[in-house]
Scaffold this active site. Structure first.
Site, PDB file in Angstrom:
ATOM      1  N   GLU A  45       0.805  -1.165  -0.147  1.00 42.62           N
ATOM      2  CA  GLU A  45      -0.062  -0.071   0.002  1.00 42.62           C
ATOM      3  C   GLU A  45       1.023   1.253   0.055  1.00 42.62           C
ATOM      4  OE1 GLU A  45      -2.957   0.465  -0.808  1.00 42.62           O
ATOM      5  OE2 GLU A  45      -3.423  -1.797  -0.742  1.00 42.62           O
ATOM      6  N   TYR A 128      -6.669   6.299   4.391  1.00 33.86           N
ATOM      7  CA  TYR A 128      -6.541   5.393   3.438  1.00 33.86           C
ATOM      8  C   TYR A 128      -5.838   4.134   3.567  1.00 33.86           C
ATOM      9  CZ  TYR A 128      -6.153   2.996  -1.161  1.00 33.86           C
ATOM     10  OH  TYR A 128      -5.929   1.821  -1.941  1.00 33.86           O
ATOM     11  N   ASP A 146      -9.421   6.546  -2.483  1.00 34.63           N
ATOM     12  CA  ASP A 146      -8.268   7.195  -3.046  1.00 34.63           C
ATOM     13  C   ASP A 146      -8.937   8.005  -4.122  1.00 34.63           C
ATOM     14  OD1 ASP A 146      -8.394   5.130  -4.943  1.00 34.63           O
ATOM     15  OD2 ASP A 146      -6.384   4.763  -4.812  1.00 34.63           O
ATOM     16  N   CYS A 216     -25.062   2.703 -14.434  1.00 33.75           N
ATOM     17  CA  CYS A 216     -24.019   3.794 -14.366  1.00 33.75           C
ATOM     18  C   CYS A 216     -24.705   5.154 -14.563  1.00 33.75           C
ATOM     19  CB  CYS A 216     -22.896   3.690 -15.625  1.00 33.75           C
ATOM     20  SG  CYS A 216     -21.771   5.184 -15.163  1.00 33.75           S
TER      21      CYS A 216
HETATM   22 FE1  SF4 Z   1     -17.178   3.864 -15.994  1.00 30.23          FE
HETATM   23 FE2  SF4 Z   1     -19.727   4.269 -16.299  1.00 30.23          FE
HETATM   24 FE3  SF4 Z   1     -18.001   4.285 -18.362  1.00 30.23          FE
HETATM   25 FE4  SF4 Z   1     -18.675   2.141 -16.865  1.00 30.23          FE
HETATM   26  S1  SF4 Z   1     -20.105   3.131 -18.211  1.00 30.23           S
HETATM   27  S2  SF4 Z   1     -16.841   2.778 -17.734  1.00 30.23           S
HETATM   28  S3  SF4 Z   1     -18.798   2.783 -14.922  1.00 30.23           S
HETATM   29  S4  SF4 Z   1     -18.288   5.803 -16.784  1.00 30.23           S
END
Ligand code: SF4
Length: 322
Positions: A45, A128, A146, A216
């Site tokens: 780390e 962290y 991070d 996403c």
């Molecule tokens: Fe990253 Fe979303 Fe693109 Fe997948 S779809 S690589 S989670 S930004």
């Protein structure tokens, strides 16, 4: 934005499944993933802070060959530790690593703290690193973030992180806490790190082939936002500006390392000045003295003379700490 990000249970479950499934298929076989030894996890780390995985692997293996356990590192001359660190940069990490391990060996009888709070009490260990050791060595389901983990969490749960993040650090930490799946913290945090490195990187996320597209929050917009960004507007790795004091610190440590390597011992201050700076003159002594003093305070140099002789330069010898 509300103080804490609320994530519906089914969405959270889908993101966890998707990310853990991706990790199962794409995880790299890295040596620190094969151990739960807190000493080895801590070495990895500390080395991984500000250094890329590919560069760290050979250093990690060489370091553990020379210092295979906490006792061997704790009892080693600091000069040897700094010398072995050559090429990794950010030399203070070597000193901080040894100090943390010395605290475990000398103050705690070699028994590692297993909680984030206990690990944070070790010298030089921040939130962290404490979280990472608690999770990766002791398999605790704890959150820690991070830059890369923050980016992935932000995109998945909140939206594009460019041109400005839409969530505060406090919100992301709360989100990281909520997202850690009970009993799978090790896998989840490793997956976040790996996904941020290989799939959802800062400037060129591979959205087109991303298994988490549907979940996403950033996906609908991120490609067009990134394409519209002026070139070079991403976060860049900081490197010391040539001629800055930070740059000279590195040159001084390199010179002391060479002297230690060659069994020369210390270097007189005036000679050291001439090694690190072509235009060095006695007028530069106060400047050099100030940088060497800072290095000594950081544990990266030792000044072997009486304070009265220190001003003279000729009588002052600088070396790596013993
Ligand atoms: Fe990253 Fe979303 Fe693109 Fe997948 S779809 S690589 S989670 S930004």
């Amino acid at each position: 934005m509300a103080p804490d990000v609320i994530v519906a249970d089914d969405r959270m479950a889908a993101i966890r499944d998707g990310l853990l499934g991706w990790f199962g298929e794409h995880a790299r076989n890295l040596p620190w993933r094969l151990t739960r030894d807190p000493y080895r996890v801590l070495v990895s780390e500390i080395m991984l802070q500000q250094t890329q995985v590919d560069r760290v692997v050979p250093y990690y293996e060489a370091f553990l060959a020379r210092f295979p356990d906490e006792r061997s590192l704790a009892s080693a001359p600091t000069a040897d530790v700094i010398t072995l660190w050559k090429g990794l940069g950010y030399n203070r990490r070597a000193v901080n690593l040894q100090r943390a391990v010395q605290a475990v060996v000398d103050d705690l009888g070699g028994i590692w703290p297993q909680t984030v709070e206990g690990l944070r009490a070790l010298p030089g260990i921040g939130p962290y690193t404490a979280g990472a050791v608690a999770c990766f060595a002791f398999e605790q389901d704890v959150p820690f973030i991070d830059t890369n983990m923050r980016r992935v969490l932000h995109r998945l749960f909140i939206g594009p992180d460019f041109p400005e993040p839409m969530a505060t650090d406090r919100e992301i930490v709360a989100l990281a806490d909520e997202a850690v799946p009970s009993g799978s913290g090790w896998m989840w945090n490793q997956a976040l790190i790996e996904f941020g490195a290989l799939q959802c990187n800062a400037r060129k996320p591979a959205c087109v082939i991303c298994p988490l597209q549907r979940q996403c929050a950033a996906f609908p917009d991120i490609q067009s936002i990134i394409m519209d960004l002026p070139r070079g507007s991403g976060r860049k790795k900081e490197s010391p500006f040539e001629g800055s004091n930070r740059w000279y610190r590195g040159r001084i440590v390199d010179a002391l390392r060479s002297a230690h390597d060659g069994d020369v011992g210390g270097i007189p201050l005036l000679e050291l000045g001439a090694i690190v700076r072509e235009d060095f003159s006695p007028d530069h002594l106060p400047w050099l003295r100030s940088i060497v003093g800072d290095l000594a305070r950081d544990g990266l140099a030792a000044i072997a003379e009486e304070p009265a002789a220190y001003d003279a330069g000729q009588m002052t010898v600088v070396r790596l700490p013993g």
